[in-house]
Every structure is written in structure tokens, then in C-alpha cells.
Design a protein around this motif. Sequence first.
Motif, PDB file in Angstrom:
ATOM      1  N   PHE A  85      -2.859  -6.626  -5.287  1.00 30.93           N
ATOM      2  CA  PHE A  85      -2.227  -5.441  -4.751  1.00 30.93           C
ATOM      3  C   PHE A  85      -0.858  -5.867  -4.232  1.00 30.93           C
ATOM      4  O   PHE A  85      -0.667  -7.017  -3.845  1.00 30.93           O
ATOM      5  CB  PHE A  85      -3.041  -4.841  -3.597  1.00 30.93           C
ATOM      6  CG  PHE A  85      -4.349  -4.248  -4.021  1.00 30.93           C
ATOM      7  CD1 PHE A  85      -4.389  -3.089  -4.786  1.00 30.93           C
ATOM      8  CD2 PHE A  85      -5.542  -4.832  -3.648  1.00 30.93           C
ATOM      9  CE1 PHE A  85      -5.602  -2.534  -5.171  1.00 30.93           C
ATOM     10  CE2 PHE A  85      -6.760  -4.285  -4.029  1.00 30.93           C
ATOM     11  CZ  PHE A  85      -6.786  -3.134  -4.796  1.00 30.93           C
ATOM     12  N   SER A  86       0.058  -4.938  -4.193  1.00 32.40           N
ATOM     13  CA  SER A  86       1.379  -5.260  -3.656  1.00 32.40           C
ATOM     14  C   SER A  86       1.255  -5.585  -2.172  1.00 32.40           C
ATOM     15  O   SER A  86       0.290  -5.192  -1.510  1.00 32.40           O
ATOM     16  CB  SER A  86       2.340  -4.088  -3.873  1.00 32.40           C
ATOM     17  OG  SER A  86       1.871  -2.949  -3.183  1.00 32.40           O
ATOM     18  N   ASP A  87       2.226  -6.312  -1.663  1.00 30.62           N
ATOM     19  CA  ASP A  87       2.226  -6.661  -0.253  1.00 30.62           C
ATOM     20  C   ASP A  87       2.242  -5.384   0.587  1.00 30.62           C
ATOM     21  O   ASP A  87       2.912  -4.420   0.241  1.00 30.62           O
ATOM     22  CB  ASP A  87       3.451  -7.519   0.060  1.00 30.62           C
ATOM     23  CG  ASP A  87       3.263  -8.362   1.306  1.00 30.62           C
ATOM     24  OD1 ASP A  87       2.114  -8.551   1.731  1.00 30.62           O
ATOM     25  OD2 ASP A  87       4.276  -8.832   1.849  1.00 30.62           O
ATOM     26  N   HIS A  88       1.488  -5.371   1.657  1.00 34.31           N
ATOM     27  CA  HIS A  88       1.369  -4.225   2.579  1.00 34.31           C
ATOM     28  C   HIS A  88       0.657  -3.027   1.943  1.00 34.31           C
ATOM     29  O   HIS A  88       0.790  -1.909   2.419  1.00 34.31           O
ATOM     30  CB  HIS A  88       2.736  -3.794   3.133  1.00 34.31           C
ATOM     31  CG  HIS A  88       3.468  -4.905   3.801  1.00 34.31           C
ATOM     32  ND1 HIS A  88       3.078  -5.430   5.009  1.00 34.31           N
ATOM     33  CD2 HIS A  88       4.562  -5.619   3.433  1.00 34.31           C
ATOM     34  CE1 HIS A  88       3.900  -6.402   5.350  1.00 34.31           C
ATOM     35  NE2 HIS A  88       4.795  -6.545   4.412  1.00 34.31           N
ATOM     36  N   HIS A  89      -0.093  -3.264   0.874  1.00 35.30           N
ATOM     37  CA  HIS A  89      -0.833  -2.184   0.217  1.00 35.30           C
ATOM     38  C   HIS A  89      -1.934  -1.688   1.144  1.00 35.30           C
ATOM     39  O   HIS A  89      -2.691  -2.479   1.713  1.00 35.30           O
ATOM     40  CB  HIS A  89      -1.452  -2.696  -1.088  1.00 35.30           C
ATOM     41  CG  HIS A  89      -2.300  -1.691  -1.788  1.00 35.30           C
ATOM     42  ND1 HIS A  89      -1.766  -0.693  -2.560  1.00 35.30           N
ATOM     43  CD2 HIS A  89      -3.645  -1.532  -1.834  1.00 35.30           C
ATOM     44  CE1 HIS A  89      -2.747   0.040  -3.051  1.00 35.30           C
ATOM     45  NE2 HIS A  89      -3.898  -0.446  -2.629  1.00 35.30           N
ATOM     46  N   MET A  90      -2.011  -0.403   1.324  1.00 34.54           N
ATOM     47  CA  MET A  90      -3.096   0.193   2.106  1.00 34.54           C
ATOM     48  C   MET A  90      -4.231   0.527   1.134  1.00 34.54           C
ATOM     49  O   MET A  90      -4.034   1.286   0.182  1.00 34.54           O
ATOM     50  CB  MET A  90      -2.627   1.457   2.828  1.00 34.54           C
ATOM     51  CG  MET A  90      -1.611   1.185   3.927  1.00 34.54           C
ATOM     52  SD  MET A  90      -2.191   0.081   5.224  1.00 34.54           S
ATOM     53  CE  MET A  90      -3.434   1.081   5.998  1.00 34.54           C
ATOM     54  N   ILE A  91      -5.388  -0.049   1.365  1.00 34.98           N
ATOM     55  CA  ILE A  91      -6.524   0.168   0.485  1.00 34.98           C
ATOM     56  C   ILE A  91      -6.961   1.619   0.590  1.00 34.98           C
ATOM     57  O   ILE A  91      -7.146   2.159   1.676  1.00 34.98           O
ATOM     58  CB  ILE A  91      -7.670  -0.788   0.838  1.00 34.98           C
ATOM     59  CG1 ILE A  91      -7.202  -2.228   0.607  1.00 34.98           C
ATOM     60  CG2 ILE A  91      -8.920  -0.481   0.030  1.00 34.98           C
ATOM     61  CD1 ILE A  91      -8.163  -3.278   1.089  1.00 34.98           C
ATOM     62  N   GLN A  92      -7.111   2.247  -0.564  1.00 31.49           N
ATOM     63  CA  GLN A  92      -7.478   3.661  -0.622  1.00 31.49           C
ATOM     64  C   GLN A  92      -8.897   3.793  -1.178  1.00 31.49           C
ATOM     65  O   GLN A  92      -9.461   2.847  -1.721  1.00 31.49           O
ATOM     66  CB  GLN A  92      -6.489   4.413  -1.515  1.00 31.49           C
ATOM     67  CG  GLN A  92      -5.063   4.324  -1.008  1.00 31.49           C
ATOM     68  CD  GLN A  92      -4.069   4.918  -1.987  1.00 31.49           C
ATOM     69  OE1 GLN A  92      -4.437   5.650  -2.893  1.00 31.49           O
ATOM     70  NE2 GLN A  92      -2.811   4.595  -1.811  1.00 31.49           N
ATOM     71  N   GLU A 112      -7.426 -12.341   5.216  1.00 27.74           N
ATOM     72  CA  GLU A 112      -7.524 -11.956   6.622  1.00 27.74           C
ATOM     73  C   GLU A 112      -6.551 -10.819   6.925  1.00 27.74           C
ATOM     74  O   GLU A 112      -6.882  -9.875   7.649  1.00 27.74           O
ATOM     75  CB  GLU A 112      -7.217 -13.181   7.477  1.00 27.74           C
ATOM     76  CG  GLU A 112      -7.356 -13.004   8.953  1.00 27.74           C
ATOM     77  CD  GLU A 112      -7.119 -14.304   9.698  1.00 27.74           C
ATOM     78  OE1 GLU A 112      -7.643 -14.414  10.820  1.00 27.74           O
ATOM     79  OE2 GLU A 112      -6.422 -15.207   9.185  1.00 27.74           O
ATOM     80  N   LYS A 113      -5.384 -10.886   6.341  1.00 29.28           N
ATOM     81  CA  LYS A 113      -4.356  -9.861   6.545  1.00 29.28           C
ATOM     82  C   LYS A 113      -4.844  -8.496   6.051  1.00 29.28           C
ATOM     83  O   LYS A 113      -4.694  -7.487   6.738  1.00 29.28           O
ATOM     84  CB  LYS A 113      -3.089 -10.289   5.804  1.00 29.28           C
ATOM     85  CG  LYS A 113      -1.899  -9.412   5.994  1.00 29.28           C
ATOM     86  CD  LYS A 113      -0.690 -10.096   5.369  1.00 29.28           C
ATOM     87  CE  LYS A 113       0.000  -9.193   4.411  1.00 29.28           C
ATOM     88  NZ  LYS A 113       1.164  -9.775   3.781  1.00 29.28           N
ATOM     89  N   ASP A 114      -5.443  -8.469   4.868  1.00 31.20           N
ATOM     90  CA  ASP A 114      -5.957  -7.199   4.330  1.00 31.20           C
ATOM     91  C   ASP A 114      -7.132  -6.688   5.150  1.00 31.20           C
ATOM     92  O   ASP A 114      -7.262  -5.490   5.376  1.00 31.20           O
ATOM     93  CB  ASP A 114      -6.358  -7.352   2.869  1.00 31.20           C
ATOM     94  CG  ASP A 114      -5.147  -7.517   1.965  1.00 31.20           C
ATOM     95  OD1 ASP A 114      -4.081  -6.977   2.305  1.00 31.20           O
ATOM     96  OD2 ASP A 114      -5.273  -8.177   0.928  1.00 31.20           O
TER      97      ASP A 114
END
Length: 109
Positions: free
Chosen positions: A24-31, A59-61
Motif C-alpha cells: 500500500f502507499s505510504d500513509h494508506h488508510m486501510i478501508q 507496527e505503523k499500519d
Amino acid sequence: MCSHIKQKELVHELGALYVDWIDFSDHHMIQAKDVNWIKGKSNQLWNKHGVKPVIVVTEKDYDRDQESLRGLHPFDVFILCSRLEFLLRKGHSKVDFKKLVKQLLEMKT
């Protein structure tokens, strides 16, 4: 930084039967559509190999969107934690590094 190929090899060395990668792209919000897609892919792997897959996220996600990741049930979600380490260049010390960070922070204020 490891390439995805190297990371997959490392996971295989840990005993994984199959490794798939989703970028996923950086800072992607999982939908919801992402969760459904991951669950669908995991179910396919479970049916094919007869072993319940484990999903690994950074960890970030995980910190960004824990609630959405709960939607991956019944699959276990493991969190890949990382640590940043600075290696000193020859001729430089921790004191030099701390001075540089302090200077950079002072420039920002």
C-alpha cells in the motif's frame, strides 16, 4: 533496507509455506474493501494449503488503524515491530550526532 525479495526469503526461512506481499502507499488508510480483499486472499490460501494463514502488518499500519484490522478475524494478525539504529561513521561520535540533532531542531523552531 531489505528488498521485498530478501524479506520474502527471510520469512520462508522461518518456515512459511507461502508468502504473499501487498504493498500500500505510504500513509494508506486501510478501508473495508482492503480488509475484504485480504480476507478473501487468506481464505483462498487456507483452502489451498489447509493451513490457516497468518497476516503480518507493520507496527505503523497497526497503530494507524487497529479497528479495521480487527475485521481480519478469524485470521491472526502479527505486528512487525522495527527499531531504528544509527551507525556512527568513522571519525564521528555520539556527541557529534547529538550536536547535529540539536542544531537541526533549533533550526526548525
